[in-house]
Write a protein that holds these residues in place. Sequence first.
Motif, PDB file in Angstrom:
ATOM      1  N   GLN A  19      37.286 -30.187  83.566  1.00  0.00           N
ATOM      2  CA  GLN A  19      37.008 -28.863  84.117  1.00  0.00           C
ATOM      3  C   GLN A  19      36.811 -28.902  85.634  1.00  0.00           C
ATOM      4  O   GLN A  19      37.224 -27.971  86.326  1.00  0.00           O
ATOM      5  CB  GLN A  19      35.778 -28.254  83.436  1.00  0.00           C
ATOM      6  N   SER A  20      36.196 -29.962  86.156  1.00  0.00           N
ATOM      7  CA  SER A  20      36.026 -30.052  87.614  1.00  0.00           C
ATOM      8  C   SER A  20      37.381 -30.058  88.304  1.00  0.00           C
ATOM      9  O   SER A  20      37.556 -29.438  89.357  1.00  0.00           O
ATOM     10  CB  SER A  20      35.267 -31.321  88.001  1.00  0.00           C
ATOM     11  N   ALA A  21      38.342 -30.770  87.718  1.00  0.00           N
ATOM     12  CA  ALA A  21      39.674 -30.830  88.336  1.00  0.00           C
ATOM     13  C   ALA A  21      40.299 -29.440  88.366  1.00  0.00           C
ATOM     14  O   ALA A  21      40.970 -29.071  89.336  1.00  0.00           O
ATOM     15  CB  ALA A  21      40.567 -31.812  87.577  1.00  0.00           C
ATOM     16  N   GLN A  22      40.062 -28.662  87.317  1.00  0.00           N
ATOM     17  CA  GLN A  22      40.568 -27.274  87.328  1.00  0.00           C
ATOM     18  C   GLN A  22      39.845 -26.442  88.379  1.00  0.00           C
ATOM     19  O   GLN A  22      40.449 -25.612  89.051  1.00  0.00           O
ATOM     20  CB  GLN A  22      40.376 -26.632  85.957  1.00  0.00           C
ATOM     21  N   TYR A  23      38.539 -26.660  88.527  1.00  0.00           N
ATOM     22  CA  TYR A  23      37.757 -25.923  89.526  1.00  0.00           C
ATOM     23  C   TYR A  23      38.323 -26.160  90.926  1.00  0.00           C
ATOM     24  O   TYR A  23      38.543 -25.223  91.685  1.00  0.00           O
ATOM     25  CB  TYR A  23      36.286 -26.348  89.439  1.00  0.00           C
ATOM     26  N   TYR A  24      38.564 -27.439  91.250  1.00  0.00           N
ATOM     27  CA  TYR A  24      39.055 -27.722  92.607  1.00  0.00           C
ATOM     28  C   TYR A  24      40.471 -27.185  92.824  1.00  0.00           C
ATOM     29  O   TYR A  24      40.842 -26.848  93.945  1.00  0.00           O
ATOM     30  CB  TYR A  24      38.970 -29.218  92.923  1.00  0.00           C
ATOM     31  N   GLN A  25      41.238 -27.062  91.762  1.00  0.00           N
ATOM     32  CA  GLN A  25      42.568 -26.448  91.907  1.00  0.00           C
ATOM     33  C   GLN A  25      42.451 -24.931  92.028  1.00  0.00           C
ATOM     34  O   GLN A  25      43.001 -24.314  92.938  1.00  0.00           O
ATOM     35  CB  GLN A  25      43.439 -26.778  90.699  1.00  0.00           C
ATOM     36  N   ASN A  26      41.725 -24.324  91.066  1.00  0.00           N
ATOM     37  CA  ASN A  26      41.638 -22.863  91.015  1.00  0.00           C
ATOM     38  C   ASN A  26      40.913 -22.278  92.206  1.00  0.00           C
ATOM     39  O   ASN A  26      41.321 -21.262  92.754  1.00  0.00           O
ATOM     40  CB  ASN A  26      40.865 -22.429  89.758  1.00  0.00           C
ATOM     41  N   VAL A  27      39.802 -22.908  92.561  1.00  0.00           N
ATOM     42  CA  VAL A  27      38.905 -22.311  93.548  1.00  0.00           C
ATOM     43  C   VAL A  27      39.203 -22.820  94.951  1.00  0.00           C
ATOM     44  O   VAL A  27      39.243 -22.037  95.900  1.00  0.00           O
ATOM     45  CB  VAL A  27      37.440 -22.587  93.154  1.00  0.00           C
ATOM     46  N   TRP A  28      39.426 -24.107  95.094  1.00  0.00           N
ATOM     47  CA  TRP A  28      39.592 -24.722  96.417  1.00  0.00           C
ATOM     48  C   TRP A  28      41.061 -24.942  96.779  1.00  0.00           C
ATOM     49  O   TRP A  28      41.361 -25.532  97.824  1.00  0.00           O
ATOM     50  CB  TRP A  28      38.801 -26.030  96.495  1.00  0.00           C
ATOM     51  N   GLY A  29      41.962 -24.498  95.916  1.00  0.00           N
ATOM     52  CA  GLY A  29      43.389 -24.528  96.243  1.00  0.00           C
ATOM     53  C   GLY A  29      43.983 -25.921  96.312  1.00  0.00           C
ATOM     54  O   GLY A  29      45.017 -26.125  96.945  1.00  0.00           O
ATOM     55  N   MET A  30      43.332 -26.899  95.653  1.00  0.00           N
ATOM     56  CA  MET A  30      43.881 -28.250  95.693  1.00  0.00           C
ATOM     57  C   MET A  30      45.027 -28.373  94.694  1.00  0.00           C
ATOM     58  O   MET A  30      45.162 -27.572  93.770  1.00  0.00           O
ATOM     59  CB  MET A  30      42.786 -29.278  95.441  1.00  0.00           C
ATOM     60  N   GLU A  31      45.848 -29.409  94.888  1.00  0.00           N
ATOM     61  CA  GLU A  31      47.038 -29.584  94.067  1.00  0.00           C
ATOM     62  C   GLU A  31      46.903 -30.869  93.260  1.00  0.00           C
ATOM     63  O   GLU A  31      46.611 -31.930  93.821  1.00  0.00           O
ATOM     64  CB  GLU A  31      48.261 -29.672  95.000  1.00  0.00           C
ATOM     65  N   LEU A  32      47.112 -30.772  91.946  1.00  0.00           N
ATOM     66  CA  LEU A  32      47.074 -31.959  91.093  1.00  0.00           C
ATOM     67  C   LEU A  32      48.330 -32.777  91.339  1.00  0.00           C
ATOM     68  O   LEU A  32      49.442 -32.252  91.242  1.00  0.00           O
ATOM     69  CB  LEU A  32      47.007 -31.536  89.618  1.00  0.00           C
ATOM     70  N   ILE A  33      48.152 -34.084  91.655  1.00  0.00           N
ATOM     71  CA  ILE A  33      49.345 -34.910  91.909  1.00  0.00           C
ATOM     72  C   ILE A  33      49.422 -36.147  91.014  1.00  0.00           C
ATOM     73  O   ILE A  33      50.492 -36.704  90.851  1.00  0.00           O
ATOM     74  CB  ILE A  33      49.437 -35.349  93.391  1.00  0.00           C
ATOM     75  N   ALA A  34      48.303 -36.591  90.436  1.00  0.00           N
ATOM     76  CA  ALA A  34      48.359 -37.803  89.614  1.00  0.00           C
ATOM     77  C   ALA A  34      47.220 -37.798  88.605  1.00  0.00           C
ATOM     78  O   ALA A  34      46.211 -37.096  88.781  1.00  0.00           O
ATOM     79  CB  ALA A  34      48.290 -39.057  90.487  1.00  0.00           C
ATOM     80  N   TYR A  35      47.390 -38.596  87.564  1.00  0.00           N
ATOM     81  CA  TYR A  35      46.419 -38.629  86.469  1.00  0.00           C
ATOM     82  C   TYR A  35      46.413 -40.015  85.840  1.00  0.00           C
ATOM     83  O   TYR A  35      47.447 -40.675  85.739  1.00  0.00           O
ATOM     84  CB  TYR A  35      46.809 -37.583  85.419  1.00  0.00           C
ATOM     85  N   SER A  36      45.216 -40.425  85.403  1.00  0.00           N
ATOM     86  CA  SER A  36      45.076 -41.628  84.594  1.00  0.00           C
ATOM     87  C   SER A  36      44.073 -41.298  83.499  1.00  0.00           C
ATOM     88  O   SER A  36      43.053 -40.661  83.757  1.00  0.00           O
ATOM     89  CB  SER A  36      44.579 -42.783  85.472  1.00  0.00           C
ATOM     90  N   GLY A  37      44.389 -41.691  82.252  1.00  0.00           N
ATOM     91  CA  GLY A  37      43.478 -41.396  81.151  1.00  0.00           C
ATOM     92  C   GLY A  37      43.979 -42.043  79.876  1.00  0.00           C
ATOM     93  O   GLY A  37      44.895 -42.875  79.916  1.00  0.00           O
ATOM     94  N   PRO A  38      43.366 -41.684  78.746  1.00  0.00           N
ATOM     95  CA  PRO A  38      43.732 -42.327  77.487  1.00  0.00           C
ATOM     96  C   PRO A  38      45.228 -42.239  77.177  1.00  0.00           C
ATOM     97  O   PRO A  38      45.794 -43.153  76.563  1.00  0.00           O
ATOM     98  CB  PRO A  38      42.925 -41.544  76.438  1.00  0.00           C
ATOM     99  N   GLU A  39      45.883 -41.148  77.643  1.00  0.00           N
ATOM    100  CA  GLU A  39      47.301 -40.968  77.344  1.00  0.00           C
ATOM    101  C   GLU A  39      48.176 -42.023  78.003  1.00  0.00           C
ATOM    102  O   GLU A  39      49.305 -42.258  77.574  1.00  0.00           O
ATOM    103  CB  GLU A  39      47.777 -39.573  77.795  1.00  0.00           C
TER     104      GLU A  39
END
Length: 401
Positions: free
Chosen positions: A54-74
Amino acid sequence: MTDTAHLTLQEREADLDAAQLKQLVGLVEYDADSDPFPVTGWDAIVFVSGNATQSAQYYQNVWGMELIAYSGPENGNRDHKSFVLKSGSIKFVINGAVDPGSPLVEHHRKHGDGVIDIALEVPDVDKCVARARSAGAVVVREPEDLCDEHGTVRIASIGTYGDTVHTLVDRSKYDGVHLPGYQPATSTLVRREGQPKRLFQALDHVVGNVELGKMDEWVTFYNKVMGFVNMAEFIGDDIATDYSALMSKVVANGNHRVKFPLNEPAEAKRKSQIDEYLEFYRGPGAQHLAVATGDILATVDALRANGVEFLDTPDSYYEDPELRARIGKVRVPVEELQSRGILVDRDEDGYLLQIFTKPLGDRPTVFFELIERHGSLGFGKGNFKALFEAIEREQDRRGNL
Ligand SMILES: [Fe+2]
């Protein structure tokens, strides 16, 4: 060799040039060849969050940041999720535990949401680590190569105040999106019509709060271990109000891309805001991140529309004839600043506009600053009193004054 012409990859990708960066964050010329611990610039600010998804969505939605990479169980990281976000030349990495046994769980229990790593880009990891070790720093992670099909990253970490670390990254032989172990990622988010392409372009400074009596030790750490130079210095009455006070000194790397103000509480009638931070963060840590924008008015309007809450500035601040005389002419009428609560400060080099958010998480710890520089290389010393009075009103509402 002068350094300001040498942009980091992230800065080049953000279409920033040296002149823009000089204006945005106050770069200066310097000789990197004689630096025992050369630092090119920021690599990333790494946060621990109680809910990184949810924090990652907050920084995208509210602060206009762009998701560029991810690491996780997948993709094989069973310990935690890690989202890499970008705005202009700065990356935020948001980490949250998936495995209940992850070390991030204990970090979050103790500190809450906060900054775990202020990662820096360096041209020579081994040289920096050798220097740090000989100057007495704690090497948290020995230098190692991380490799994938995009090349090799040389990486190491040294400890700084509290449980915070500086990871040192040489990504000159790597062309992947973040680090080995991460995959490129995008989000389905559609930017609202009329919203600026990005709300901030660069990171200006990160402030550390340390315990009473420790500020000079950490200034010495940055001087001796990392070759940082001292900038402005404000002590005592400069930034005291009736109730709370702090002392602050600022260190910067050679080219001034990386600036670290360090605060410690000072004696006052009541509990200082630094003490409140130290109590709720359970020790020293990063207090605020100042992000640079070329248009603070548009950014503040967009952030308010997205629900961000800023500290109020009293009308008396703007109506004070002394302030009006001190700040002189700025690029917009003072009324435009007043209606948004934006502060203004001037020194011999120029002026700056700035505003502070309320704490972003549940604890009264980490917050953001927006800064628009016009020549000034300062940090808003002239605003400290007005600002602290505003912070204290909030502290009082929380019952912590
Ligand atoms: Fe600041």
